[in-house]
Design a protein around this motif. Structure first.
Motif, PDB file in Angstrom:
ATOM      1  N   SER A  57       0.793  -1.219   0.000  1.00 50.77           N
ATOM      2  CA  SER A  57       0.000   0.000   0.000  1.00 50.77           C
ATOM      3  C   SER A  57       0.831   1.277   0.000  1.00 50.77           C
ATOM      4  O   SER A  57       0.574   2.206  -0.777  1.00 50.77           O
ATOM      5  N   SER A  58       1.801   1.368   0.877  1.00 48.59           N
ATOM      6  CA  SER A  58       2.590   2.591   0.975  1.00 48.59           C
ATOM      7  C   SER A  58       3.326   2.872  -0.323  1.00 48.59           C
ATOM      8  O   SER A  58       3.311   3.995  -0.837  1.00 48.59           O
TER       9      SER A  58
ATOM     10  N   PRO B  17      -6.704  12.913  14.852  1.00 51.97           N
ATOM     11  CA  PRO B  17      -6.967  13.437  16.196  1.00 51.97           C
ATOM     12  C   PRO B  17      -5.808  13.150  17.145  1.00 51.97           C
ATOM     13  O   PRO B  17      -5.403  12.003  17.305  1.00 51.97           O
ATOM     14  N   ASP B  18      -5.264  14.177  17.790  1.00 49.02           N
ATOM     15  CA  ASP B  18      -4.112  14.004  18.663  1.00 49.02           C
ATOM     16  C   ASP B  18      -4.469  13.275  19.950  1.00 49.02           C
ATOM     17  O   ASP B  18      -3.637  12.584  20.530  1.00 49.02           O
ATOM     18  N   GLU B  19      -5.702  13.420  20.392  1.00 48.15           N
ATOM     19  CA  GLU B  19      -6.039  12.913  21.715  1.00 48.15           C
ATOM     20  C   GLU B  19      -6.116  11.392  21.798  1.00 48.15           C
ATOM     21  O   GLU B  19      -6.139  10.834  22.884  1.00 48.15           O
ATOM     22  N   VAL B  20      -6.117  10.720  20.655  1.00 49.96           N
ATOM     23  CA  VAL B  20      -6.206   9.266  20.706  1.00 49.96           C
ATOM     24  C   VAL B  20      -5.085   8.616  19.896  1.00 49.96           C
ATOM     25  O   VAL B  20      -5.221   7.524  19.410  1.00 49.96           O
ATOM     26  N   MET B  21      -3.948   9.303  19.773  1.00 50.50           N
ATOM     27  CA  MET B  21      -2.825   8.710  19.061  1.00 50.50           C
ATOM     28  C   MET B  21      -2.229   7.575  19.874  1.00 50.50           C
ATOM     29  O   MET B  21      -2.081   7.678  21.087  1.00 50.50           O
ATOM     30  N   PRO B  22      -1.845   6.465  19.243  1.00 54.07           N
ATOM     31  CA  PRO B  22      -1.211   5.374  19.967  1.00 54.07           C
ATOM     32  C   PRO B  22       0.235   5.700  20.263  1.00 54.07           C
ATOM     33  O   PRO B  22       0.752   6.739  19.864  1.00 54.07           O
ATOM     34  N   GLU B  23       0.918   4.781  20.955  1.00 52.78           N
ATOM     35  CA  GLU B  23       2.284   5.051  21.391  1.00 52.78           C
ATOM     36  C   GLU B  23       3.292   4.994  20.254  1.00 52.78           C
ATOM     37  O   GLU B  23       4.433   5.391  20.399  1.00 52.78           O
ATOM     38  N   GLU B  24       2.916   4.470  19.099  1.00 51.87           N
ATOM     39  CA  GLU B  24       3.834   4.396  17.972  1.00 51.87           C
ATOM     40  C   GLU B  24       3.031   4.448  16.678  1.00 51.87           C
ATOM     41  O   GLU B  24       1.846   4.164  16.670  1.00 51.87           O
ATOM     42  N   PRO B  25       3.637   4.855  15.555  1.00 48.90           N
ATOM     43  CA  PRO B  25       2.896   4.981  14.294  1.00 48.90           C
ATOM     44  C   PRO B  25       2.292   3.670  13.871  1.00 48.90           C
ATOM     45  O   PRO B  25       2.827   2.600  14.106  1.00 48.90           O
ATOM     46  N   ALA B  26       1.136   3.778  13.200  1.00 49.91           N
ATOM     47  CA  ALA B  26       0.442   2.585  12.732  1.00 49.91           C
ATOM     48  C   ALA B  26       0.368   2.517  11.218  1.00 49.91           C
ATOM     49  O   ALA B  26      -0.384   1.758  10.662  1.00 49.91           O
ATOM     50  N   ALA B  27       1.185   3.321  10.528  1.00 49.58           N
ATOM     51  CA  ALA B  27       1.157   3.352   9.058  1.00 49.58           C
ATOM     52  C   ALA B  27       1.924   2.172   8.497  1.00 49.58           C
ATOM     53  O   ALA B  27       3.056   2.277   8.065  1.00 49.58           O
ATOM     54  N   ILE B  28       1.330   1.008   8.549  1.00 54.70           N
ATOM     55  CA  ILE B  28       2.013  -0.231   8.247  1.00 54.70           C
ATOM     56  C   ILE B  28       1.274  -0.991   7.166  1.00 54.70           C
ATOM     57  O   ILE B  28       0.056  -1.035   7.150  1.00 54.70           O
ATOM     58  N   ASP B  29       2.002  -1.608   6.259  1.00 53.18           N
ATOM     59  CA  ASP B  29       1.387  -2.470   5.254  1.00 53.18           C
ATOM     60  C   ASP B  29       1.038  -3.815   5.853  1.00 53.18           C
ATOM     61  O   ASP B  29       1.827  -4.397   6.586  1.00 53.18           O
TER      62      ASP B  29
ATOM     63  N   ASP C 285      -6.392   2.815   6.072  1.00 50.59           N
ATOM     64  CA  ASP C 285      -5.654   3.691   6.994  1.00 50.59           C
ATOM     65  C   ASP C 285      -4.532   4.423   6.261  1.00 50.59           C
ATOM     66  O   ASP C 285      -4.340   5.626   6.426  1.00 50.59           O
ATOM     67  N   LEU C 286      -3.791   3.711   5.411  1.00 52.61           N
ATOM     68  CA  LEU C 286      -2.731   4.356   4.646  1.00 52.61           C
ATOM     69  C   LEU C 286      -3.305   5.317   3.609  1.00 52.61           C
ATOM     70  O   LEU C 286      -2.718   6.365   3.315  1.00 52.61           O
TER      71      LEU C 286
END
Length: 345
Positions: A63-64, A331-343, A83-84
């Motif tokens: 995808s990326s 939304p900044d208020e619900v960002m996880p602890e690490e990026p989720a931009a993953i194939d 998501d991507l």
């Protein structure tokens, strides 16, 4: 008798029209997919089989890579995770350095890639809340299931300490660990049927569990790339019931510069031959036209696709949800602890 100026102009106009039509008819449409072993490549080939254009489903790095290639004008159309798709359209996560892709256009979405919770029957886990103080594999750093699990944990107010043990195993190892009793549950974001899930159910006395509730509804409300999903019953044996969950979707995207007539003919080919298209893979069984033109689409609809949808009476003249969401920040208020931009494909 010499031809008149008017007849020459008419003849030239007809010739130009025929030349333009021939150009569209002879053009080979390239759809970037992913690995030849994945559902994305099956989807690309299925699309090519039902349209009246020369068409090639081209394997890719996923995808990326597809979204970057589309932005650079190296391909005509591409398959990408929702998501991507969102991150590219808004210039967030892994696409932050490149900025928003204002030329990205949605065509339609395809199958769900459901967030799948697989548990040992001996664990007694019946639902999401039962994961507390259990041994859970959330996926290796950078994996698709981990990215989604981190968002889910944040929505539930969980941290790693909420579990007895957190494992970071990659997808190809987790079913073995479930079989050996080293974990109580594993999560996977994947299209179905899936060989790893089938192995866990067939060999390890495992089961699929519903993932639903207010926290899931809130996630879907906040993140436009998530949607409700169903894992159909019977995919993993006659006794396996349908499972309610959520997840991302596969989406077909194009550039604003992609010929509108080509996009129109592709969309018409898929929906005019919908039964044949859906028969290409079990993951397509639950597809509906209503969900495909709505769910997981965050870039504006391509004008060629929009023309077909309006002709069918599926969409009015007002901008749809997919047009309104493009350009919104994560939304900044619900960002996880690490990026989720993953194939995942």
């Amino acid at each position: 008798m010499k031809p008149t100026t008017g007849s020459l102009a008419m003849g030239l106009g007809v010739l130009l029209l025929l030349t333009a039509h021939a150009s569209v008819a002879q053009q080979t449409l390239t759809i970037a997919t992913a690995s030849t072993a994945g559902v994305y490549h099956v989807a690309g080939k299925a699309i090519c089989r039902v349209i009246d254009l020369p068409c090639e489903a081209e394997p890719s790095d996923g995808s990326s890579a597809n979204l970057h290639a589309l932005r650079e004008g190296n391909i005509d159309m591409a398959l990408a995770q929702s998501d991507l798709h969102y991150y590219a359209a808004t210039g967030s996560e892994g696409f932050r350095d490149h900025g928003s892709d204002d030329s990205l256009r949605s065509v339609f979405s395809l199958h769900s890639e459901p967030f799948t919770l697989v548990v040992s029957r001996d664990s007694g886990i019946q639902g999401l809340d039962d994961l507390v103080q259990r041994s859970v594999n959330i996926g290796n750093p950078g994996s698709g299931q981990r990215g989604t699990m981190l968002r889910l944990m944040d929505a539930r107010g969980w941290s790693r300490s909420s579990f007895r043990m957190v494992n970071d195993l990659p997808a190809d190892q987790q079913s073995i660990e479930l079989c050996h009793g080293n974990i109580d549950a594993m999560v996977y974001t994947v299209g179905h049927p899936n060989a790893s899930v089938a192995q866990a159910i067939r060999l390890c006395n495992a089961a699929l569990v519903d993932v639903q509730g207010e926290a899931i509804d809130a996630l879907i409300q906040v993140y436009p790339f998530f949607s409700h999903a169903v894992i159909p019953g019977g995919l993993y044996g006659e006794e396996q019931p349908a499972v309610q969950t959520f997840g991302v979707r596969a989406t077909l995207v194009a550039s604003a510069q992609t010929d509108p007539d080509v996009v129109y003919r592709l969309v018409a080919g898929v929906f005019d031959n919908f039964t044949r298209f859906k028969a290409s893979h079990p993951a397509f069984d639950t597809l509906t036209s209503a969900s495909m033109i709505r769910d997981g689409l965050t870039a504006p609809l391509h004008e060629g696709a929009l023309r077909y949808y309006r002709e069918q009476g599926w969409m009015d003249e007002q901008p749809g949800v997919s047009e309104e969401l493009s350009g919104q920040a994560m939304p900044d208020e619900v960002m996880p602890e690490e990026p989720a931009a993953i194939d995942r494909e």
